[in-house]
Design an enzyme around this catalytic site. Structure first.
Site, PDB file in Angstrom:
ATOM      1  NE  ARG A   1      -2.945   0.493   3.313  1.00 22.24           N
ATOM      2  CZ  ARG A   1      -2.304   0.721   4.472  1.00 22.24           C
ATOM      3  NH1 ARG A   1      -1.574   1.814   4.633  1.00 22.24           N
ATOM      4  NH2 ARG A   1      -2.385  -0.134   5.460  1.00 22.24           N
TER       5      ARG A   1
ATOM      6  CG  ASP B   1      -9.393  15.056 -15.482  1.00 20.00           C
ATOM      7  OD1 ASP B   1      -8.651  14.406 -16.247  1.00 20.00           O
ATOM      8  OD2 ASP B   1     -10.440  14.597 -14.986  1.00 20.00           O
TER       9      ASP B   1
ATOM     10  CE  LYS C   1     -12.229   6.910 -18.614  1.00 16.48           C
ATOM     11  NZ  LYS C   1     -12.519   8.177 -17.983  1.00 16.48           N
TER      12      LYS C   1
HETATM   13  C1  LIG Z   1     -13.120   8.644 -16.795  1.00 18.06           C
HETATM   14  C2  LIG Z   1     -12.703   9.955 -16.307  1.00 18.06           C
HETATM   15  C3  LIG Z   1     -12.463  10.173 -14.949  1.00 18.06           C
HETATM   16  C4  LIG Z   1     -12.679   9.110 -13.895  1.00 18.06           C
HETATM   17  O1  LIG Z   1     -11.774   8.053 -14.030  1.00 18.06           O
HETATM   18  P1  LIG Z   1     -12.115   6.533 -13.619  1.00 18.06           P
HETATM   19  O2  LIG Z   1     -10.850   5.821 -13.983  1.00 18.06           O
HETATM   20  O3  LIG Z   1     -13.305   6.099 -14.399  1.00 18.06           O
HETATM   21  O4  LIG Z   1     -12.378   6.523 -12.151  1.00 18.06           O
HETATM   22  C5  LIG Z   1     -12.033  11.438 -14.570  1.00 18.06           C
HETATM   23  N1  LIG Z   1     -11.865  12.418 -15.472  1.00 18.06           N
HETATM   24  C6  LIG Z   1     -12.087  12.238 -16.792  1.00 18.06           C
HETATM   25  C7  LIG Z   1     -11.884  13.379 -17.735  1.00 18.06           C
HETATM   26  C8  LIG Z   1     -12.516  11.009 -17.251  1.00 18.06           C
HETATM   27  O5  LIG Z   1     -12.771  10.849 -18.559  1.00 18.06           O
END
Ligand SMILES: *Cc1c(COP(=O)(O)O)cnc(C)c1O
Length: 380
Positions: free
Chosen positions: A46, A170, A195
């Site tokens: 962890r 992000d 992604k």
């Molecule tokens: C999918 C996504 C998230 C969340 O990520 P997860 O891996 O599904 O928890 C956050 N920000 C963006 C822009 C995303 O496309």
């Protein structure tokens, strides 16, 4: 090392024990001490794990940051970052952020005393007017999900610096291949590695990249205290995906540009949202701050929500699925899928209509993708 090389030459390559050219998977929960009070650098997975460390260093290097951290999901990464704040603090967030981000902020973190203002991050005056004495953080997402709005990062960072706010971005949609926010002064970068970074729709994961020793120490502390980290095997999968990030992103963008141009010229299409189109309101800023426009295209069809649903039923190569950024093309309906966690009035207010369709353009042959779109748009 240049980006393409740094994406491949990760960790100890070859590894020091047996010369493996691929990073080993340390699928272990715990590590034997060398002596009482003396570890070989790791004690419990962890806290830290060598496979995770290799991924973390790789992402940090690609983003040009100080340190990286790998999380179980993108939301785990965001949850950890938001815990840098405390009850009574105020955050200004983009209004068209990922639906799950909005839900975390609005439906979870407000119960812990955090306050949020959601607004379109393209108007300096509006951001400045929203700043309160307790404002601590600006949360940006550019290009945004699913409207692909573009924020001028230098402008936002300039406002944040004047008011002593942390800036978080992000960077899931652009990836560090197309956008390196730290070069514009952003403090923290978050990712859903689910992604593009992983890129094969076979893992969920998240990442955070820091820019100072202080933030590194705090994020490491929170990751360990909250237990939000990623498993060694999943880290290994993301590492494997990252090796091909540059070639994938180039192809995603090439296909997306072709799809956006095709859709923009199609009589059944009302509007196309893609930052690479000169018709996009953020096109000039995107051109200035990004190396490419990415692989996401959104559109609205003429004829309303029912036409949109029929299109989604007819399309074949594009899978009707949440998520994005994989080698295979996906299509989704934000109002009933990725952004269903936003109340309808809020969606309407910010422009996520019931007829909006979001396409994640894969790296298949472009002729097949265009043929599929054509048959789905033109069937009666
Ligand atoms: C999918 C996504 C998230 C969340 O990520 P997860 O891996 O599904 O928890 C956050 N920000 C963006 C822009 C995303 O496309």
């Amino acid at each position: 090392m240049k980006f393409e090389t740094a994406a491949i030459h990760t960790g100890d390559r070859p590894d020091r024990t047996y010369g493996a050219v691929t990073a080993p998977i340390y699928q272990t929960s715990t590590f034997a001490f060398e002596d009482v009070g003396k570890t070989r650098g790791y004690d419990y997975s962890r806290t830290a794990n060598p496979t995770r460390k290799t991924l973390e260093e790789t992402i940090a290097r690609l983003e040009g940051g100080k340190a990286g951290f790998a999380f179980a999901t993108g939301m785990a990464a965001e949850t950890t970052v938001i815990h840098l704040l405390k009850a009574g603090d105020h955050i200004i967030s983009g209004d068209d952020v990922y639906g799950g981000t909005y839900r975390l902020f609005q439906n979870v973190m407000t119960s812990f005393g955090l306050e949020f203002t959601f607004l379109r991050m393209n108007d300096r005056k509006k951001i400045e007017e929203a700043i309160r004495p307790n404002t601590r953080m600006l949360w940006l997402e550019t290009p945004s999900n699913p409207l692909l709005n573009i924020t001028d990062i230098e402008m936002a960072v300039d406002v944040a610096r004047k008011h002593n706010l942390l800036t978080v971005i992000d960077n899931t949609f652009a990836t560090p291949y197309f956008l390196r926010p730290i070069e514009y002064g952003v403090d923290l970068v978050v990712h859903s590695t689910t992604k593009y970074l992983n890129g094969h729709c076979d893992v969920v994961g998240g990442a955070v990249v820091t820019t100072t020793d202080d933030l590194t120490e705090k994020v490491q502390f929170l990751l360990n205290a909250m237990g939000t980290c990623q498993s060694p095997f999943d880290c290994w999968l993301v590492l494997r995906g990252i090796q091909t990030l540059p070639v994938r992103m180039k192809q995603h963008q090439k296909n997306a540009m072709a799809v956006a141009n095709y859709l923009e010229g199609h009589p059944a299409v009302e509007r196309v949202l893609y930052p690479g189109l000169t018709s996009h309101p953020g096109h000039e800023i995107a051109r200035r701050q990004m190396k490419g426009f990415g692989g996401m295209v959104s559109m609205e069809l003429k004829g309303g929500a029912e036409t949109a649903k029929n299109f989604l039923r007819r399309i074949e190569i594009f899978a009707l699925a949440e998520s994005l950024g994989g080698v295979g093309s996906l299509v989704e309906h934000p109002a009933t899928m990725s952004h269903a966690s936003m109340p309808k009035e809020f969606r309407d207010k910010i422009g996520i209509s019931d007829e909006l369709i979001r396409l994640s353009i894969g790296i298949e042959n472009i002729d097949d993708l265009i043929d599929d779109l054509k048959q789905a748009l033109e069937a009666d």
